[in-house]
Design a protein around this motif. Structure first.
Motif, PDB file in Angstrom:
ATOM      1  N   ASP A  32       0.819  -1.218   0.000  1.00 19.17           N
ATOM      2  CA  ASP A  32       0.000   0.000   0.000  1.00 19.17           C
ATOM      3  C   ASP A  32       0.852   1.268   0.000  1.00 19.17           C
ATOM      4  O   ASP A  32       0.576   2.219   0.745  1.00 19.17           O
ATOM      5  CB  ASP A  32      -0.948  -0.002   1.211  1.00 19.17           C
ATOM      6  CG  ASP A  32      -1.887  -1.195   1.216  1.00 19.17           C
ATOM      7  OD1 ASP A  32      -2.332  -1.587   0.119  1.00 19.17           O
ATOM      8  OD2 ASP A  32      -2.142  -1.738   2.304  1.00 19.17           O
ATOM      9  N   CYS A  33       1.901   1.270  -0.797  1.00 17.33           N
ATOM     10  CA  CYS A  33       2.786   2.434  -0.872  1.00 17.33           C
ATOM     11  C   CYS A  33       2.019   3.652  -1.376  1.00 17.33           C
ATOM     12  O   CYS A  33       1.332   3.588  -2.398  1.00 17.33           O
ATOM     13  CB  CYS A  33       3.970   2.135  -1.792  1.00 17.33           C
ATOM     14  SG  CYS A  33       5.131   3.511  -1.933  1.00 17.33           S
ATOM     15  N   ARG A  34       2.130   4.750  -0.654  1.00 16.02           N
ATOM     16  CA  ARG A  34       1.401   5.972  -0.997  1.00 16.02           C
ATOM     17  C   ARG A  34       2.233   6.931  -1.841  1.00 16.02           C
ATOM     18  O   ARG A  34       1.845   8.076  -2.036  1.00 16.02           O
ATOM     19  CB  ARG A  34       0.955   6.680   0.281  1.00 16.02           C
ATOM     20  CG  ARG A  34      -0.065   5.893   1.091  1.00 16.02           C
ATOM     21  CD  ARG A  34      -0.512   6.687   2.297  1.00 16.02           C
ATOM     22  NE  ARG A  34       0.594   6.929   3.229  1.00 16.02           N
ATOM     23  CZ  ARG A  34       0.529   7.775   4.246  1.00 16.02           C
ATOM     24  NH1 ARG A  34      -0.560   8.475   4.445  1.00 16.02           N
ATOM     25  NH2 ARG A  34       1.566   7.918   5.057  1.00 16.02           N
ATOM     26  N   PHE A  35       3.376   6.455  -2.323  1.00 23.20           N
ATOM     27  CA  PHE A  35       4.274   7.323  -3.070  1.00 23.20           C
ATOM     28  C   PHE A  35       4.551   6.779  -4.463  1.00 23.20           C
ATOM     29  O   PHE A  35       4.636   5.581  -4.667  1.00 23.20           O
ATOM     30  CB  PHE A  35       5.604   7.477  -2.316  1.00 23.20           C
ATOM     31  CG  PHE A  35       5.440   7.951  -0.896  1.00 23.20           C
ATOM     32  CD1 PHE A  35       5.186   9.281  -0.619  1.00 23.20           C
ATOM     33  CD2 PHE A  35       5.519   7.051   0.164  1.00 23.20           C
ATOM     34  CE1 PHE A  35       5.025   9.712   0.676  1.00 23.20           C
ATOM     35  CE2 PHE A  35       5.362   7.481   1.468  1.00 23.20           C
ATOM     36  CZ  PHE A  35       5.104   8.808   1.723  1.00 23.20           C
ATOM     37  N   ARG A  36       4.697   7.694  -5.404  1.00 17.22           N
ATOM     38  CA  ARG A  36       5.100   7.336  -6.774  1.00 17.22           C
ATOM     39  C   ARG A  36       6.503   7.895  -6.982  1.00 17.22           C
ATOM     40  O   ARG A  36       6.722   9.104  -6.933  1.00 17.22           O
ATOM     41  CB  ARG A  36       4.135   7.916  -7.796  1.00 17.22           C
ATOM     42  CG  ARG A  36       4.525   7.594  -9.244  1.00 17.22           C
ATOM     43  CD  ARG A  36       3.520   8.123 -10.245  1.00 17.22           C
ATOM     44  NE  ARG A  36       2.255   7.395 -10.178  1.00 17.22           N
ATOM     45  CZ  ARG A  36       1.146   7.870  -9.624  1.00 17.22           C
ATOM     46  NH1 ARG A  36       1.134   9.075  -9.091  1.00 17.22           N
ATOM     47  NH2 ARG A  36       0.041   7.155  -9.595  1.00 17.22           N
ATOM     48  N   LEU A  37       7.466   7.008  -7.188  1.00 18.30           N
ATOM     49  CA  LEU A  37       8.867   7.409  -7.282  1.00 18.30           C
ATOM     50  C   LEU A  37       9.231   7.809  -8.721  1.00 18.30           C
ATOM     51  O   LEU A  37       8.967   7.067  -9.663  1.00 18.30           O
ATOM     52  CB  LEU A  37       9.771   6.259  -6.817  1.00 18.30           C
ATOM     53  CG  LEU A  37      11.244   6.610  -6.588  1.00 18.30           C
ATOM     54  CD1 LEU A  37      11.391   7.584  -5.423  1.00 18.30           C
ATOM     55  CD2 LEU A  37      12.056   5.340  -6.316  1.00 18.30           C
ATOM     56  N   HIS A  38       9.858   8.978  -8.858  1.00 13.69           N
ATOM     57  CA  HIS A  38      10.365   9.460 -10.137  1.00 13.69           C
ATOM     58  C   HIS A  38      11.882   9.542 -10.008  1.00 13.69           C
ATOM     59  O   HIS A  38      12.397  10.220  -9.116  1.00 13.69           O
ATOM     60  CB  HIS A  38       9.808  10.845 -10.471  1.00 13.69           C
ATOM     61  CG  HIS A  38       8.310  10.903 -10.520  1.00 13.69           C
ATOM     62  ND1 HIS A  38       7.604  11.044 -11.697  1.00 13.69           N
ATOM     63  CD2 HIS A  38       7.375  10.850  -9.524  1.00 13.69           C
ATOM     64  CE1 HIS A  38       6.306  11.079 -11.432  1.00 13.69           C
ATOM     65  NE2 HIS A  38       6.145  10.961 -10.113  1.00 13.69           N
ATOM     66  N   ILE A  39      12.605   8.884 -10.885  1.00 15.24           N
ATOM     67  CA  ILE A  39      14.059   8.795 -10.769  1.00 15.24           C
ATOM     68  C   ILE A  39      14.741   9.753 -11.745  1.00 15.24           C
ATOM     69  O   ILE A  39      14.399   9.801 -12.931  1.00 15.24           O
ATOM     70  CB  ILE A  39      14.538   7.353 -11.025  1.00 15.24           C
ATOM     71  CG1 ILE A  39      13.912   6.411  -9.989  1.00 15.24           C
ATOM     72  CG2 ILE A  39      16.055   7.261 -10.958  1.00 15.24           C
ATOM     73  CD1 ILE A  39      14.228   4.949 -10.217  1.00 15.24           C
ATOM     74  N   PHE A  40      15.724  10.502 -11.215  1.00 15.61           N
ATOM     75  CA  PHE A  40      16.499  11.447 -12.023  1.00 15.61           C
ATOM     76  C   PHE A  40      17.988  11.182 -11.803  1.00 15.61           C
ATOM     77  O   PHE A  40      18.415  10.885 -10.700  1.00 15.61           O
ATOM     78  CB  PHE A  40      16.161  12.893 -11.635  1.00 15.61           C
ATOM     79  CG  PHE A  40      14.702  13.218 -11.765  1.00 15.61           C
ATOM     80  CD1 PHE A  40      14.166  13.615 -12.972  1.00 15.61           C
ATOM     81  CD2 PHE A  40      13.853  13.093 -10.661  1.00 15.61           C
ATOM     82  CE1 PHE A  40      12.807  13.903 -13.093  1.00 15.61           C
ATOM     83  CE2 PHE A  40      12.502  13.378 -10.762  1.00 15.61           C
ATOM     84  CZ  PHE A  40      11.973  13.776 -11.993  1.00 15.61           C
ATOM     85  N   SER A  41      18.757  11.322 -12.872  1.00 16.51           N
ATOM     86  CA  SER A  41      20.190  11.042 -12.789  1.00 16.51           C
ATOM     87  C   SER A  41      21.023  12.284 -12.491  1.00 16.51           C
ATOM     88  O   SER A  41      22.237  12.186 -12.294  1.00 16.51           O
ATOM     89  CB  SER A  41      20.685  10.413 -14.093  1.00 16.51           C
ATOM     90  OG  SER A  41      20.460  11.302 -15.189  1.00 16.51           O
ATOM     91  N   SER A  42      20.393  13.453 -12.449  1.00 13.63           N
ATOM     92  CA  SER A  42      21.137  14.686 -12.186  1.00 13.63           C
ATOM     93  C   SER A  42      20.227  15.756 -11.609  1.00 13.63           C
ATOM     94  O   SER A  42      18.990  15.665 -11.708  1.00 13.63           O
ATOM     95  CB  SER A  42      21.775  15.208 -13.477  1.00 13.63           C
ATOM     96  OG  SER A  42      20.772  15.665 -14.371  1.00 13.63           O
ATOM     97  N   GLU A  43      20.855  16.778 -11.022  1.00 13.17           N
ATOM     98  CA  GLU A  43      20.098  17.908 -10.482  1.00 13.17           C
ATOM     99  C   GLU A  43      19.381  18.661 -11.602  1.00 13.17           C
ATOM    100  O   GLU A  43      18.249  19.118 -11.418  1.00 13.17           O
ATOM    101  CB  GLU A  43      21.034  18.875  -9.740  1.00 13.17           C
ATOM    102  CG  GLU A  43      21.670  18.301  -8.491  1.00 13.17           C
ATOM    103  CD  GLU A  43      23.037  17.696  -8.781  1.00 13.17           C
ATOM    104  OE1 GLU A  43      23.211  17.102  -9.871  1.00 13.17           O
ATOM    105  OE2 GLU A  43      23.931  17.797  -7.928  1.00 13.17           O
TER     106      GLU A  43
END
Length: 223
Positions: A32-43
């Motif tokens: 029941d994870c309430r988060f959607r992870l968005h991955i970025f390789s740089s600032e």
């Protein structure tokens, strides 16, 4: 029919592909994870996304390379200024660095975890930081300055400030108009107080304190 709760967007800045996959798996395995992870390789990639997507938190993985780590700490400081409501969670390279960041930074990070922690502890630390109460910026900053005034003397902070710019002990002695033996004695006192046993660990602490000085008081650092 019951409406599903909207998931909150969380940004992860991680340059290592394997580490980002591992953290993604931790999120996917959370019931029941309430988060959607968005991955970025740089600032820069995250910065572009911030103008289009509303994020509730940023998880920032610091590099083991000093130049990249300093850039990351500076970026986290800028995030606090530009997005004060954004939770900021730091993943340090190891336990020692996590301890320094948690102890020395006046910036009210919502969590500091270590890459070297067992997966269960890493997961617990991340989700605790994402779900916990926000730390008050003013109170956290005041507490830091209060603690630092009791921990490091003004001379010791000045020595760290010069060290982060690459000054040697003899050069610092000239700048502060002190005997080099006195400067070295101050250096070892700082190492003892901060719980570090190497120049690399001391430079980690110096970087954190320098960024704190620049963002917290607006004073100029030594050139």
């Amino acid at each position: 029919m019951e409406k599903r709760a909207t998931k909150r967007n969380v940004a992860l800045v991680e340059k290592c592909v394997m580490s980002s996959i591992g953290i993604q798996c931790l999120f996917n395995a959370m019931p029941d994870c309430r988060f959607r992870l968005h991955i970025f390789s740089s600032e820069n990639a995250l910065q572009k996304a911030l103008s289009k997507t509303s994020f509730s938190a940023v998880i920032f993985s610091l590099s083991a390379i000093r130049k990249d780590r300093r850039q990351g700490l500076a970026y986290l400081t800028a995030l606090e200024e530009n997005f004060p409501r954004l939770r900021r969670v730091v993943i340090a390279d190891d336990d020692a660095e996590a301890h320094l960041i948690a102890s020395l930074s006046p910036s009210p990070f919502d969590g500091v975890v270590s890459k070297s922690s067992p997966l269960t502890l890493l997961l617990e630390g991340l989700f605790s930081a994402l779900n916990g109460n926000r730390r008050g910026r003013e109170n956290a900053s005041n507490l830091w300055y209060h603690n630092q005034s009791r921990t490091l003397s003004p001379t010791e902070r000045e020595i760290l400030r010069f060290m982060t710019h690459g000054y040697s002990m003899p050069e610092i002695a000239v700048q502060l108009e002190r005997n080099v033996k006195t400067i070295r004695a101050h250096k070892f006192n700082v190492m003892s107080k901060l719980g570090v046993n190497s120049d690399a660990g001391l430079l980690n602490a110096a970087d954190i304190l320098l960024l704190a000085r620049e963002s917290g008081s607006g004073q100029q650092s030594a050139a």
